[in-house]
Design a protein around this motif. Structure first.
Motif, PDB file in Angstrom:
ATOM      1  N   GLN A 147       0.833  -1.208   0.000  1.00 32.05           N
ATOM      2  CA  GLN A 147       0.000   0.000   0.000  1.00 32.05           C
ATOM      3  C   GLN A 147       0.866   1.255   0.000  1.00 32.05           C
ATOM      4  O   GLN A 147       0.571   2.234  -0.702  1.00 32.05           O
ATOM      5  CB  GLN A 147      -0.930  -0.017   1.216  1.00 32.05           C
ATOM      6  CG  GLN A 147      -2.020  -1.081   1.139  1.00 32.05           C
ATOM      7  CD  GLN A 147      -2.830  -1.186   2.421  1.00 32.05           C
ATOM      8  OE1 GLN A 147      -2.389  -0.760   3.501  1.00 32.05           O
ATOM      9  NE2 GLN A 147      -4.017  -1.784   2.321  1.00 32.05           N
ATOM     10  N   GLN A 148       1.938   1.223   0.774  1.00 33.55           N
ATOM     11  CA  GLN A 148       2.851   2.377   0.812  1.00 33.55           C
ATOM     12  C   GLN A 148       3.463   2.640  -0.558  1.00 33.55           C
ATOM     13  O   GLN A 148       3.599   3.799  -0.977  1.00 33.55           O
ATOM     14  CB  GLN A 148       3.968   2.118   1.826  1.00 33.55           C
ATOM     15  CG  GLN A 148       5.056   3.193   1.837  1.00 33.55           C
ATOM     16  CD  GLN A 148       6.248   2.795   2.690  1.00 33.55           C
ATOM     17  OE1 GLN A 148       6.097   2.042   3.650  1.00 33.55           O
ATOM     18  NE2 GLN A 148       7.420   3.289   2.347  1.00 33.55           N
ATOM     19  N   LEU A 149       3.807   1.561  -1.275  1.00 31.10           N
ATOM     20  CA  LEU A 149       4.423   1.693  -2.591  1.00 31.10           C
ATOM     21  C   LEU A 149       3.392   1.858  -3.709  1.00 31.10           C
ATOM     22  O   LEU A 149       3.749   1.889  -4.885  1.00 31.10           O
ATOM     23  CB  LEU A 149       5.308   0.474  -2.885  1.00 31.10           C
ATOM     24  CG  LEU A 149       6.497   0.271  -1.939  1.00 31.10           C
ATOM     25  CD1 LEU A 149       7.274  -0.977  -2.322  1.00 31.10           C
ATOM     26  CD2 LEU A 149       7.407   1.489  -1.941  1.00 31.10           C
ATOM     27  N   GLU A 150       2.109   1.929  -3.320  1.00 33.11           N
ATOM     28  CA  GLU A 150       1.014   2.148  -4.259  1.00 33.11           C
ATOM     29  C   GLU A 150       0.952   1.049  -5.323  1.00 33.11           C
ATOM     30  O   GLU A 150       0.774   1.294  -6.515  1.00 33.11           O
ATOM     31  CB  GLU A 150       1.125   3.526  -4.917  1.00 33.11           C
ATOM     32  CG  GLU A 150       1.073   4.663  -3.912  1.00 33.11           C
ATOM     33  CD  GLU A 150       1.263   6.036  -4.547  1.00 33.11           C
ATOM     34  OE1 GLU A 150       1.445   6.106  -5.774  1.00 33.11           O
ATOM     35  OE2 GLU A 150       1.224   7.030  -3.807  1.00 33.11           O
ATOM     36  N   ILE A 151       1.085  -0.202  -4.863  1.00 32.15           N
ATOM     37  CA  ILE A 151       0.940  -1.363  -5.738  1.00 32.15           C
ATOM     38  C   ILE A 151      -0.543  -1.740  -5.778  1.00 32.15           C
ATOM     39  O   ILE A 151      -1.156  -1.939  -4.723  1.00 32.15           O
ATOM     40  CB  ILE A 151       1.768  -2.561  -5.229  1.00 32.15           C
ATOM     41  CG1 ILE A 151       3.229  -2.139  -4.971  1.00 32.15           C
ATOM     42  CG2 ILE A 151       1.693  -3.716  -6.226  1.00 32.15           C
ATOM     43  CD1 ILE A 151       3.974  -1.646  -6.171  1.00 32.15           C
ATOM     44  N   PRO A 152      -1.162  -1.837  -6.942  1.00 31.30           N
ATOM     45  CA  PRO A 152      -2.593  -2.160  -7.023  1.00 31.30           C
ATOM     46  C   PRO A 152      -2.937  -3.451  -6.283  1.00 31.30           C
ATOM     47  O   PRO A 152      -2.183  -4.436  -6.342  1.00 31.30           O
ATOM     48  CB  PRO A 152      -2.839  -2.292  -8.533  1.00 31.30           C
ATOM     49  CG  PRO A 152      -1.789  -1.428  -9.155  1.00 31.30           C
ATOM     50  CD  PRO A 152      -0.586  -1.578  -8.283  1.00 31.30           C
ATOM     51  N   PRO A 153      -4.073  -3.487  -5.591  1.00 30.76           N
ATOM     52  CA  PRO A 153      -4.459  -4.669  -4.794  1.00 30.76           C
ATOM     53  C   PRO A 153      -4.554  -5.965  -5.600  1.00 30.76           C
ATOM     54  O   PRO A 153      -4.345  -7.045  -5.052  1.00 30.76           O
ATOM     55  CB  PRO A 153      -5.836  -4.275  -4.229  1.00 30.76           C
ATOM     56  CG  PRO A 153      -5.811  -2.776  -4.187  1.00 30.76           C
ATOM     57  CD  PRO A 153      -5.009  -2.356  -5.385  1.00 30.76           C
ATOM     58  N   LEU A 154      -4.850  -5.878  -6.896  1.00 27.88           N
ATOM     59  CA  LEU A 154      -5.007  -7.095  -7.688  1.00 27.88           C
ATOM     60  C   LEU A 154      -3.714  -7.909  -7.761  1.00 27.88           C
ATOM     61  O   LEU A 154      -3.729  -9.098  -8.101  1.00 27.88           O
ATOM     62  CB  LEU A 154      -5.518  -6.770  -9.091  1.00 27.88           C
ATOM     63  CG  LEU A 154      -4.597  -6.005 -10.059  1.00 27.88           C
ATOM     64  CD1 LEU A 154      -3.871  -6.988 -10.965  1.00 27.88           C
ATOM     65  CD2 LEU A 154      -5.394  -5.026 -10.913  1.00 27.88           C
ATOM     66  N   TYR A 155      -2.551  -7.275  -7.461  1.00 27.25           N
ATOM     67  CA  TYR A 155      -1.275  -7.988  -7.495  1.00 27.25           C
ATOM     68  C   TYR A 155      -0.852  -8.514  -6.112  1.00 27.25           C
ATOM     69  O   TYR A 155       0.135  -9.239  -6.002  1.00 27.25           O
ATOM     70  CB  TYR A 155      -0.160  -7.077  -8.018  1.00 27.25           C
ATOM     71  CG  TYR A 155      -0.368  -6.576  -9.424  1.00 27.25           C
ATOM     72  CD1 TYR A 155      -0.656  -7.455 -10.465  1.00 27.25           C
ATOM     73  CD2 TYR A 155      -0.278  -5.220  -9.720  1.00 27.25           C
ATOM     74  CE1 TYR A 155      -0.841  -6.995 -11.755  1.00 27.25           C
ATOM     75  CE2 TYR A 155      -0.454  -4.745 -11.010  1.00 27.25           C
ATOM     76  CZ  TYR A 155      -0.740  -5.634 -12.020  1.00 27.25           C
ATOM     77  OH  TYR A 155      -0.921  -5.174 -13.306  1.00 27.25           O
ATOM     78  N   HIS A 156      -1.550  -8.124  -5.061  1.00 29.28           N
ATOM     79  CA  HIS A 156      -1.068  -8.381  -3.705  1.00 29.28           C
ATOM     80  C   HIS A 156      -0.905  -9.868  -3.411  1.00 29.28           C
ATOM     81  O   HIS A 156       0.112 -10.290  -2.832  1.00 29.28           O
ATOM     82  CB  HIS A 156      -2.013  -7.744  -2.675  1.00 29.28           C
ATOM     83  CG  HIS A 156      -1.893  -6.258  -2.612  1.00 29.28           C
ATOM     84  ND1 HIS A 156      -2.447  -5.499  -1.609  1.00 29.28           N
ATOM     85  CD2 HIS A 156      -1.273  -5.377  -3.450  1.00 29.28           C
ATOM     86  CE1 HIS A 156      -2.184  -4.214  -1.822  1.00 29.28           C
ATOM     87  NE2 HIS A 156      -1.484  -4.120  -2.938  1.00 29.28           N
ATOM     88  N   THR A 157      -1.866 -10.672  -3.791  1.00 27.52           N
ATOM     89  CA  THR A 157      -1.837 -12.091  -3.414  1.00 27.52           C
ATOM     90  C   THR A 157      -0.568 -12.779  -3.885  1.00 27.52           C
ATOM     91  O   THR A 157       0.116 -13.474  -3.122  1.00 27.52           O
ATOM     92  CB  THR A 157      -3.064 -12.821  -3.981  1.00 27.52           C
ATOM     93  OG1 THR A 157      -4.249 -12.220  -3.448  1.00 27.52           O
ATOM     94  CG2 THR A 157      -3.031 -14.299  -3.600  1.00 27.52           C
TER      95      THR A 157
END
Length: 705
Positions: A147-157
């Motif tokens: 979240q801090q690096l503003e990575i879209p949630p769709l890639y988190h898993t």
């Protein structure tokens, strides 16, 4: 003293690590450096042990900003964050010790671990890039970090399971931008890596916030003084401009920036809504050119049309109600066979036998090329004109008697084509040249910029000239030695308006490839160059020698490619999305893409029509589709299946030499797409001259794997 403010992409990437007050602090510190970059002994300090004694750092709490400056420019390189594993003791108390550690960290050379340039390769597929240690991530990837690096949630898993740098950089299905953002947070790049990045111009520190919010429009690529000179040429002269240069010299970049200069000059001349045409040869480059112009011009991009010349030609035909279908190569050859059969041979039996030998020696495929690329493309309408035409680039010599015979066959073939109510591409282009004056497109553009002109038929160039309101607003870039499709014309063949009259310049500095890749490609091309004028070449970057390896089977080829891509991306701190595999055919490309998947490498074959440079994983393209593109890591492969190049069974020695020269230029174009790493894979014991000529002075060459 006013210095130009330049920034590296590493600095931009580092901004993603900072939020709120820290971001405000960075902007204030950048403003402080801009106001006065001179060291003050504590906050701003020169790192005296650096090799050029120009590296400085600005200290502020838990981070350092690295920069260099001289009388003309201030170059901000990177932001180094504090971490307990990197820095020792109390930062303020032991600042000098910390600077020693900092200098060691940022000045690591990525080449130090590389094997000797001529080291032998074993079955383990060693290439120039040795196996880097697969580093564990220094801290776990967490949702909070993403979240801090503003990575879209769709890639988190998929990202949350990654434990090492190798897994991160090769992670499938995640956009390269986000993988590199995480990598930059976890591992600081070396100073050498940062300094080899391009420079971008910062006009206002507030633009840093715009970048943080995803707006890149504020930043422009810094051109060299050599490039700026050609971009900003005045419109006060009477003729057009030609800029020549080898691969990586920035011709296309200059063409795009020239559009901005033209818009500025035209608006100053009271043209409030000027129309500018930018043409490139392939559809693959249309989208990328439009995106670059949007970034470069902002709202002024509305005044620019980006198109291929053939698309414009078809538009002219539609406007004039003169469209026809295109004849396939097979249909053209069939009509040519009929034309030969229909054309009576003149003279006595001995003379007729000589004429038949001429046709047999030439071969039907070569004869069709003569009709299309020499007679039609150059608008030769009479026998007298054909008899005096210099057939530039054609290796089969023709005397007057032979040309008269060919002209008779050509006239019969032309009649058969017209009766079919279809035409060749070259005939379509020739018709457009005659029709364009009656089209609404005639003289409709205030300026025309023609990129990669060496691959356009003279007829298309004449059409483009007729679309421009004034010849002094025509800007052309070209490099004959990158000609894949062109017919080898001279500028005098094209149009009297293309008399450049002192407005021709040659670019010599290569900003794309390392000197090792550039010189290796030049050594390979030498025997097939169309332009052989001696010119001194300059390179901005250096690296290891490119590799040549020979393999027995496509399966071995895929193993070698997988090893090369993994090692190169780790050594260069890049992702799989930075890799390109260039193949001689679609079939070879699709086969290797499938085999790479079996090796655990994400790879996608893309045609010129569906090119998507933002897609993750290795981009697999044909050699022809790669023209105008560039990639940090490139491999040429796919020669182990089928026969390449295809050689007609009736081809003469001269025809073979001409075809090989053209295909060698195609290989040269593929090689020069590489920026930092290059591998060429050839079949073991290959006999074709196309896959030979790798001078060990320039290539790390090991024959059998």
């Amino acid at each position: 003293m006013t210095r130009q403010i330049l920034m590296k992409p590493a600095f931009f990437t580092g901004l993603k690590n900072f939020q709120g007050k820290e971001m405000t602090q960075i902007m204030n510190k950048v403003a402080l450096i801009i106001q006065n970059p001179l060291p003050d002994g504590k906050v701003k300090k020169q790192l005296n042990h650096h090799e050029d004694n120009k590296l400085h750092r600005l200290r502020s709490g838990n981070f350092r900003i690295l920069y260099k400056f001289d009388d003309k420019s201030l170059r901000i390189l990177n932001i180094i964050r504090r971490s307990e594993t990197t820095y020792k003791g109390n930062l303020h108390a032991d600042d000098d010790d910390w600077d020693d550690d900092l200098l060691t960290a940022v000045d690591d050379s990525l080449d130090d671990s590389l094997p000797p340039a001529h080291a032998d390769a074993a079955w383990s597929y060693n290439v120039t890039y040795s196996d880097p240690a697969d580093q564990k991530l220094p801290t776990p990837i967490t949702v909070a970090l993403l979240q801090q690096l503003e990575i879209p949630p769709l890639y988190h898993t998929r990202l949350l399971t990654i434990k090492t740098q190798d897994e991160l950089l090769a992670c499938p299905g995640v956009a390269d931008e986000f993988l590199l953002r995480i990598d930059a947070h976890m591992f600081e790049p070396s100073l050498r890596q940062v300094e080899q990045q391009p420079d971008y111009i910062l006009t206002n520190t507030d633009d840093l916030l715009r970048y943080k919010d995803g707006d890149l429009l504020a930043f422009l690529l810094k051109l060299s003084p050599e490039q700026e000179k050609y971009v900003n040429w005045s419109l006060s002269t009477t003729g057009p401009t030609l800029v020549k240069g080898g691969p990586g010299t920035g011709k296309s970049t200059i063409a795009l920036y020239r559009i901005r200069s033209l818009l500025t000059q035209l608006k100053q001349n009271n043209r409030s809504a000027p129309r500018i045409l930018f043409t490139t040869y392939t559809n693959a480059l249309i989208k990328s050119s439009e995106q670059l112009l949007q970034q470069l011009l902002g709202e002024n991009a509305q005044y620019v049309r980006v198109s291929t010349a053939d698309k414009l030609a078809y538009e002219v035909l539609q406007q004039c109600g003169q469209t026809r279908e295109i004849l396939s190569d097979k249909d053209q050859l069939n009509l040519l066979r009929q034309a030969i059969a229909d054309t009576p041979l003149e003279g006595n039996p001995l003379q007729q036998q000589v004429q038949r030998q001429t046709l047999d020696k030439m071969g039907i495929a070569y004869l069709l090329q003569e009709f299309n690329t020499v007679i039609t493309a150059r608008q030769i309408s009479t026998l007298e004109h054909y008899l005096t035409t210099a057939r530039t680039g054609r290796k089969v010599a023709l005397n007057a008697t032979q040309r008269r015979l060919l002209w008779k066959i050509y006239e019969r073939w032309l009649a058969l084509v017209q009766a079919s109510n279809k035409e060749s591409w070259q005939q379509r282009r020739a018709r457009v040249e005659d029709l364009v004056e009656a089209s609404p497109l005639a003289r409709s553009y205030d300026a025309v910029v023609i990129d990669e002109a060496q691959d356009l038929d003279p007829t298309l160039l004449r059409m483009l000239i007729k679309l421009c309101k004034a010849s002094n607003r025509i800007f052309v870039t070209a490099d004959a030695n990158q000609s894949i499709y062109g017919s080898g014309f001279t500028w005098s063949d094209v149009h009297e308006s293309l008399k450049f009259q002192g407005r021709t310049s040659i670019l010599r500095a290569n900003y794309r490839s390392t000197s090792e890749i550039g010189e290796a490609a030049q050594s390979y091309l030498a025997s097939s160059a169309l332009e052989t004028e001696a010119s001194e070449r300059h390179y901005v970057n250096n690296g290891p020698l490119p590799d040549v390896r020979s393999v027995q089977l496509a399966w071995h080829e895929a193993q070698l490619l997988a090893s090369f891509f993994k090692k190169a991306l780790l050594s260069l701190r890049l992702t799989m999305g930075s890799c390109a595999l260039l193949c001689p055919s679609e079939r070879a490309g699709r086969t290797l893409a499938g085999l790479l998947h079996e090796q655990g490498i994400e790879a996608t074959f893309m045609s010129g029509q569906d090119l998507n440079l933002t897609r993750s994983g290795v981009k697999v393209l044909t050699l022809n589709s790669s023209k105008g593109l560039e990639f940090p890591i490139v491999a040429l492969a796919g020669f182990t299946t089928g026969t390449y190049p295809f050689m007609p069974s009736d081809a003469t020695a001269e025809e073979r030499a001409e075809l090989l020269a053209r295909e060698r230029r195609t290989m040269f174009v593929g090689m020069t797409r590489a920026m930092r790493a290059l591998l060429v894979i050839i079949p073991a014991d290959t006999e074709t001259p196309l896959l030979q000529g790798f001078n060990p002075t320039y290539w790390n060459f090991n024959r059998k794997i």
